[in-house]
Design an enzyme around this catalytic site. Structure first.
Site, PDB file in Angstrom:
ATOM      1  N   LYS A  37     -50.892  21.264 -84.321  1.00 44.42           N
ATOM      2  CA  LYS A  37     -51.552  20.132 -83.529  1.00 44.42           C
ATOM      3  C   LYS A  37     -52.086  19.099 -84.492  1.00 44.42           C
ATOM      4  CE  LYS A  37     -56.042  22.258 -83.603  1.00 44.42           C
ATOM      5  NZ  LYS A  37     -56.561  24.029 -83.501  1.00 44.42           N
ATOM      6  N   TYR A 263     -68.752  -2.950-102.830  1.00 43.75           N
ATOM      7  CA  TYR A 263     -69.780  -3.311-101.756  1.00 43.75           C
ATOM      8  C   TYR A 263     -71.117  -2.540-102.011  1.00 43.75           C
ATOM      9  CZ  TYR A 263     -66.369  -4.386 -98.415  1.00 43.75           C
ATOM     10  OH  TYR A 263     -65.255  -5.092 -97.914  1.00 43.75           O
TER      11      TYR A 263
HETATM   12  C1  PLP Z   1     -56.320  24.896 -84.097  1.00 42.57           C
HETATM   13  C2  PLP Z   1     -56.541  26.134 -83.397  1.00 42.57           C
HETATM   14  C3  PLP Z   1     -55.886  27.334 -83.910  1.00 42.57           C
HETATM   15  C4  PLP Z   1     -55.668  27.276 -85.460  1.00 42.57           C
HETATM   16  O1  PLP Z   1     -56.898  27.531 -86.172  1.00 42.57           O
HETATM   17  P1  PLP Z   1     -56.843  27.569 -87.966  1.00 42.57           P
HETATM   18  O2  PLP Z   1     -58.238  27.732 -88.203  1.00 42.57           O
HETATM   19  O3  PLP Z   1     -56.200  26.303 -88.437  1.00 42.57           O
HETATM   20  O4  PLP Z   1     -55.966  28.891 -88.128  1.00 42.57           O
HETATM   21  C5  PLP Z   1     -55.830  28.528 -83.224  1.00 42.57           C
HETATM   22  N1  PLP Z   1     -56.208  28.523 -81.923  1.00 42.57           N
HETATM   23  C6  PLP Z   1     -56.569  27.504 -81.241  1.00 42.57           C
HETATM   24  C7  PLP Z   1     -56.765  27.507 -79.935  1.00 42.57           C
HETATM   25  C8  PLP Z   1     -56.781  26.260 -81.876  1.00 42.57           C
HETATM   26  O5  PLP Z   1     -57.214  25.118 -81.346  1.00 42.57           O
END
Ligand code: PLP
Length: 384
Positions: A37, A263
């Protein structure tokens, strides 16, 4: 300088491959489901998915239907699961592209059942149990009603029963075990209520896999570990960072003592100094907070160079006074190795008061992704 030379992320696909094999090794008989994702945590979802598909992963997790469609349109035909929730307007694409979704309430089952019937397409669903995350997911006591709703909606096929862990510390946190026990009870109950269903149970994230949560379930959903990172406070195992973030010196000048830079003039030279400007800023993923204390650094010619003054949207300023022969066009490393020095995403996260996940995801769309396939030696210098 073409735009993509201003700032780029090098993505080492061999490191990704090796990390995936490493996860599979630890998972043993359980499957590893890569979670790609958020554009594969900033690493580029399509290229990463291709590597995963080559290694025959059974399923890839994504965040929403646009991510799933992007993979489908790029020729990824591995099973895809939208991990969280899908909203109604996404459903047509989801059904037409054979994408699986999480479900988390009786009402969602009714709604999705109706939509699947309307399109006359079966929908693979993964029932999400809330064992302590308190976000999406059904509470334990709703399971009998949920099971009945699934029986009433034959267009929905139960492919998975899942839960999500609240802790980034895996088994080092007692809450993980508590959640896993609740999950096991839920699985048993669903098996009794739906004896015909053949589903995969999955609860583990990267931290849970690497701290060897027991039992592990049928599949582990691994995200961050694939990119060579584990949450802070865990041993890093033999994972290889996949991403390096680099830019180059666009300009430098020598300033006398007492010259303010950036800045709010938060940094003022105490001696004559050589100040370089680099074309990367907070829009590209260098956290603004790195500029708050004048104590963060980047690498030039293998030397640490302090980030001085505020990080701005498109630029940062660094002090290169001590780097002999530094010049315009020199590569500047924000994350990665240069000579004997190395800065990890975890280092940047710690400095910015955030987590490595956010550092990776925040790398902007202006930063080009350059895919490389390094030769990986057994003793790569990271995380000895
Ligand atoms: C993002 C996500 C993961 C992966 O988690 P990591 O800590 O990056 O391994 C697993 N399950 C769900 C539902 C997620 O949203």
């Amino acid at each position: 300088m073409s735009p993509s030379d201003r700032a780029w992320a090098e993505i080492d696909l061999n490191a990704l491959r090796q990390n995936l094999l490493n996860c599979q090794n630890i998972a043993g008989k359980a499957a590893v489901w890569p979670v790609l994702k958020a554009n594969a945590y900033g690493h580029g979802a399509v290229a990463c998915a291709r590597v995963c598909q080559e290694l025959n992963v059974p399923l890839i997790g994504v965040g929403d239907s646009s991510e799933a469609l992007q993979l489908r349109q790029s020729g990824i035909n591995t099973r895809l699961l939208i991990l969280g929730t899908a909203i109604d307007s996404e459903m047509e694409h989801i059904l037409k592209n054979d994408i699986e979704v999480g479900i988390h309430s009786e009402m969602r089952i009714q709604d999705l059942g109706a939509i699947a019937s309307k399109f006359n397409k079966k929908l693979g669903v993964h029932l999400k149990i809330d064992t302590g995350m308190g976000r999406l997911g059904v509470r334990h006591k709703a399971i009998p009603r949920i099971a009945q709703a699934l029986l009433d909606n034959p267009m929905l096929e139960l492919r998975g029963v899942m839960s999500h862990l609240a802790s980034g510390k895996g088994n080092l946190d007692a809450f993980t075990e508590q959640q896993n026990m609740l999950f096991l009870q839920a699985i048993d109950e669903i098996k009794c209520l739906l004896p015909e269903a053949e589903f995969t149970s999955h609860i583990a994230n990267s931290a849970a896999l690497f701290t060897r949560i027991d039992p592990l379930g049928d599949a582990a959903r691994t995200g961050i570990a694939l990119f060579g990172i584990l949450p802070a406070g865990l041993p890093q195992h033999n994972l290889k960072p996949v991403l390096s973030l680099r830019t180059q010196i666009a300009f430098f000048k020598d300033v006398p003592a007492d010259t303010p830079v950036g800045y709010d003039s938060t940094w003022v030279s105490s001696t004559p100094s050589r100040i370089a400007t680099i074309p990367i800023g907070y829009n590209d993923g260098v956290p603004y907070r790195l500029g708050l204390n004048n104590d963060a650094a980047v690498l030039v010619r293998g030397k640490r160079c302090p980030i001085i003054g505020r990080v701005s949207m498109d630029y940062c300023t660094i002090d290169i006074s001590h780097v002999k022969n530094a010049d315009i066009g020199d590569i500047v490393t924000i994350i990665g190795i240069d000579g004997d020095e190395c800065i990890t995403a975890q280092d940047v996260a710690a400095q910015a008061g955030t987590i490595a996940y956010e550092i990776c995801c925040s790398i902007g769309s202006r930063v080009s992704r350059r895919y490389v396939a390094s030769h990986i030696s057994e003793n790569a210098p990271y995380h000895a």
